[in-house]
Scaffold this active site. Structure first.
Site, PDB file in Angstrom:
ATOM      1  N   HIS A  85      22.058  -6.199 -48.750  1.00  0.00           N
ATOM      2  CA  HIS A  85      22.263  -6.547 -47.346  1.00  0.00           C
ATOM      3  C   HIS A  85      23.722  -6.837 -46.990  1.00  0.00           C
ATOM      4  CE1 HIS A  85      18.065  -6.530 -46.219  1.00  0.00           C
ATOM      5  NE2 HIS A  85      17.758  -7.292 -47.250  1.00  0.00           N
ATOM      6  N   ARG A 107      22.526  -7.373 -57.152  1.00  0.00           N
ATOM      7  CA  ARG A 107      21.395  -6.649 -56.566  1.00  0.00           C
ATOM      8  C   ARG A 107      21.879  -5.320 -56.021  1.00  0.00           C
ATOM      9  NH1 ARG A 107      17.213  -9.070 -52.095  1.00  0.00           N
ATOM     10  NH2 ARG A 107      19.052  -9.068 -50.743  1.00  0.00           N
ATOM     11  N   ASP A 154      28.250   0.748 -65.164  1.00  0.00           N
ATOM     12  CA  ASP A 154      29.556   1.151 -65.672  1.00  0.00           C
ATOM     13  C   ASP A 154      30.676   0.239 -65.190  1.00  0.00           C
ATOM     14  OD1 ASP A 154      28.602   3.219 -67.199  1.00  0.00           O
ATOM     15  OD2 ASP A 154      29.193   4.824 -65.827  1.00  0.00           O
ATOM     16  N   GLU A 156       8.237  -7.911 -53.128  1.00  0.00           N
ATOM     17  CA  GLU A 156       8.436  -8.376 -51.752  1.00  0.00           C
ATOM     18  C   GLU A 156       7.604  -7.603 -50.742  1.00  0.00           C
ATOM     19  OE1 GLU A 156      12.602  -8.083 -50.754  1.00  0.00           O
ATOM     20  OE2 GLU A 156      12.913  -6.428 -52.138  1.00  0.00           O
ATOM     21  N   ASP A 176      10.724 -10.646 -46.896  1.00  0.00           N
ATOM     22  CA  ASP A 176      10.128  -9.328 -46.719  1.00  0.00           C
ATOM     23  C   ASP A 176       8.640  -9.355 -46.999  1.00  0.00           C
ATOM     24  OD1 ASP A 176      12.132  -7.341 -45.871  1.00  0.00           O
ATOM     25  OD2 ASP A 176      13.180  -7.964 -47.672  1.00  0.00           O
TER      26      ASP A 176
END
Length: 266
Positions: free
Chosen positions: A52, A77, A91, A156, A182
């Site tokens: 987000h 996240r 990476d 969620e 959510d």
């Protein structure tokens, strides 16, 4: 003599070795200063949110560097179950990955595959060029990489709760994380994270991961709700965010100083 480095323990390692639940906060501002403050605050972990918040790969890298010297563990996240993006995050040095919106076993298995090199998974090989291996200063990175990363899948939705037992049982899913916001929306209860039905669904997910012998966490900015979920068996929790702390603090300053000067007419 060649110089070798060792990567820090994963978030999963820290969860399993902890004698109490791990408490953390979000870093959503993109500010390395905010990330450093959060990581050095005494909290156990920080979540760098690429879903987000407006983060590109460069921002995530800078936030990982900013938090690396501090005690809190950085967890990142990603925006979605995307093997290309997960490869890039790994990476650039993200060891601990949360994948949102995992509703099915197939999606969980896709996330697991993205975390690991063949033959276990499909992660592309470019470690010599990347911060994840510290540019090959981590000895035998390719052979040991699976032990240096941890996957948390996010539950969620109502579909995810229906499938949570099977998702928790997927080999390579190291932990679960429940998102009540959510989840509430998917139940037709938008904005009602503390509704009894939402709370019950969260606790169903907590119980499923606990039964699978895997850590499970939850997002809960309401202190009473956070404590309730910890009592229900959550082993990690998020209790705030840099942007909400700043916004709330700024509003309190306005209420304390500006409103009295204006006679509370605003």
């Amino acid at each position: 003599m060649p110089f070798h480095l060792e990567l820090p323990p994963t978030f999963i390692d820290r969860l399993r070795g902890a004698d109490r639940p791990q408490v953390g906060m979000w870093v959503c501002s993109g500010s390395p200063v905010a990330a450093e403050i959060a990581a050095g605050s005494g909290l156990d972990w920080v979540l760098i949110d690429g879903e987000h918040a407006p983060y590109g790969l460069e921002t995530v890298t800078e936030l990982l560097r900013a938090t690396a010297a501090y005690p809190a563990t950085a967890v990142v996240r990603v925006p979605s179950v995307d093997r290309v993006l997960i490869k890039q995050y790994l990476d650039l040095g993200a060891q601990n990955i949360i994948v949102p919106m995992v509703d099915t076993v197939a999606q969980a298995e896709e996330a697991v595959a993205a975390m690991h090199y063949p033959p276990r998974g499909v992660r592309g090989v470019g470690s010599a060029l990347a911060r994840g291996s510290r540019w090959n200063m981590v000895e035998d990175y390719l052979g040991s990489a699976s032990g240096t990363v941890g996957l948390v899948v996010q539950i969620e939705s109502t579909e995810a709760v229906e499938n949570v037992g099977a998702i928790a049982g997927v080999d390579g899913v190291d932990a679960g994380f429940v998102g009540p916001s959510d989840l509430a929306a998917s139940m037709g209860l938008l904005g009602q994270q503390t509704h009894p039905d939402v709370v019950a669904a969260v606790k169903t997910a907590i119980a499923a991961f606990t039964a699978a012998g895997k850590p499970v966490g939850v997002n809960a900015f309401n202190p009473d709700q956070a404590r309730d979920y910890l009592d229900a068996g959550a082993s990690f929790v998020l209790v705030g965010a840099d942007v909400t702390l700043l916004a709330g603090g700024a509003r309190r300053l306005a209420e304390d100083f500006v409103d009295p000067l204006e006679g509370n007419d605003r």
